[in-house]
Motif scaffolding. Structure first.
Motif, PDB file in Angstrom:
ATOM      1  N   ILE A  31      21.426 -24.831 -13.503  1.00 12.01           N
ATOM      2  CA  ILE A  31      20.607 -25.766 -14.024  1.00 12.01           C
ATOM      3  C   ILE A  31      21.644 -26.499 -14.648  1.00 12.01           C
ATOM      4  N   ALA A  32      22.916 -26.249 -14.358  1.00  9.12           N
ATOM      5  CA  ALA A  32      24.087 -26.377 -15.542  1.00  9.12           C
ATOM      6  C   ALA A  32      24.432 -28.081 -15.065  1.00  9.12           C
ATOM      7  N   LEU A  33      24.018 -28.310 -13.578  1.00 10.36           N
ATOM      8  CA  LEU A  33      24.124 -29.656 -13.368  1.00 10.36           C
ATOM      9  C   LEU A  33      22.913 -30.973 -13.435  1.00 10.36           C
ATOM     10  N   ALA A  34      21.475 -29.913 -14.217  1.00 11.78           N
ATOM     11  CA  ALA A  34      20.684 -30.664 -15.043  1.00 11.78           C
ATOM     12  C   ALA A  34      20.840 -30.901 -16.829  1.00 11.78           C
ATOM     13  N   GLY A  35      22.309 -30.412 -17.149  1.00 13.52           N
ATOM     14  CA  GLY A  35      22.368 -30.619 -18.230  1.00 13.52           C
ATOM     15  C   GLY A  35      22.147 -30.073 -19.295  1.00 13.52           C
ATOM     16  N   GLY A  36      21.199 -27.993 -18.141  1.00 13.86           N
ATOM     17  CA  GLY A  36      21.181 -26.723 -19.353  1.00 13.86           C
ATOM     18  C   GLY A  36      19.106 -27.231 -20.049  1.00 13.86           C
ATOM     19  N   PHE A  37      18.594 -26.397 -20.779  1.00 11.45           N
ATOM     20  CA  PHE A  37      17.698 -26.584 -21.189  1.00 11.45           C
ATOM     21  C   PHE A  37      17.351 -27.690 -21.967  1.00 11.45           C
ATOM     22  N   ARG A  38      16.185 -27.840 -22.478  1.00 11.99           N
ATOM     23  CA  ARG A  38      15.465 -27.902 -22.833  1.00 11.99           C
ATOM     24  C   ARG A  38      15.093 -27.286 -24.591  1.00 11.99           C
TER      25      ARG A  38
END
Length: 200
Positions: free
Chosen positions: A143-150
């Motif tokens: 999740i951190a790698l994907a830049g976190g949540f929208r």
């Protein structure tokens, strides 16, 4: 599997040591870590880069990527199936073929870059996509790698789709709110190749 085996995918640059413990995106990774030459658990996949060394035979020794058909090609050896084999089994196959030309060939196969081990993260994250597995990432790492949540991500309803050996899928729930509060930390599992994390 040891985390030391995970190497980050190179897009053409020279291999360097990893600069952090976080997994890298497939499109941006430029570091690699060599696998142990006689590891008998890692299975070679398409696009992995192999360093093949034949003792006292520099014309045969080389670094070579596994093609999309799962094979590699070497002088005197010809076409060899690499995908689906461990480095140790590939060494034995190459040495067997070289015996027609070289007395007692000594072959070492090292996985220089592991490009075949990838996972996906989709849905309400800032940078969805496909990433190379490096350093045994967990769901939180992904999740951190994907830049976190929208803004409207349903953080309690995340799930992981895992491919089983028989072709079926297992759906594994992940409640981000619980995990970050220290509740039910067992949900924060290690990512496996071909996992897909879905953030509704």
């Amino acid at each position: 599997m040891s985390s030391g085996l995970w190497a980050q995918a190179g897009s053409g640059g020279a291999a360097t040591a990893p600069s952090s413990s976080a997994p890298q995106p497939a499109q941006n990774a430029d570091a690699s870590t060599a696998a142990k030459p006689h590891d008998d658990s890692f299975v070679i996949g398409n696009d992995d880069v192999l360093a093949i060394n034949v003792w006292k035979e520099p014309d045969i020794s080389r670094s070579i990527p596994v093609r999309s058909d799962g094979k590699i090609s070497l002088p005197l050896v010809g076409e060899v199936q690499a995908t689906g084999r461990t480095p140790l089994k590939l060494e034995v196959e190459i040495a067997s073929r070289l015996k027609n030309y070289i007395s007692e060939p000594e072959v070492t196969v090292i996985v220089q870059q592991i490009n075949s081990q990838k996972f996906n993260i989709l849905g309400q994250v800032n940078h969805p996509g496909t990433f190379v597995i490096a350093n045994s990432p967990t769901v939180l790492d992904a999740i951190a790698l994907a830049g976190g949540f929208r803004d409207f991500a349903k953080q309690k309803s995340i799930y992981i789709l895992r491919q089983n050996a028989d072709g079926t899928q297992t759906r594994i729930p992940f409640n981000y709110k619980e995990v970050v509060k220290g509740q039910n930390p067992a949900q924060n599992i290690k990512i496996q190749p071909r996992d897909t994390i879905v953030v509704p």
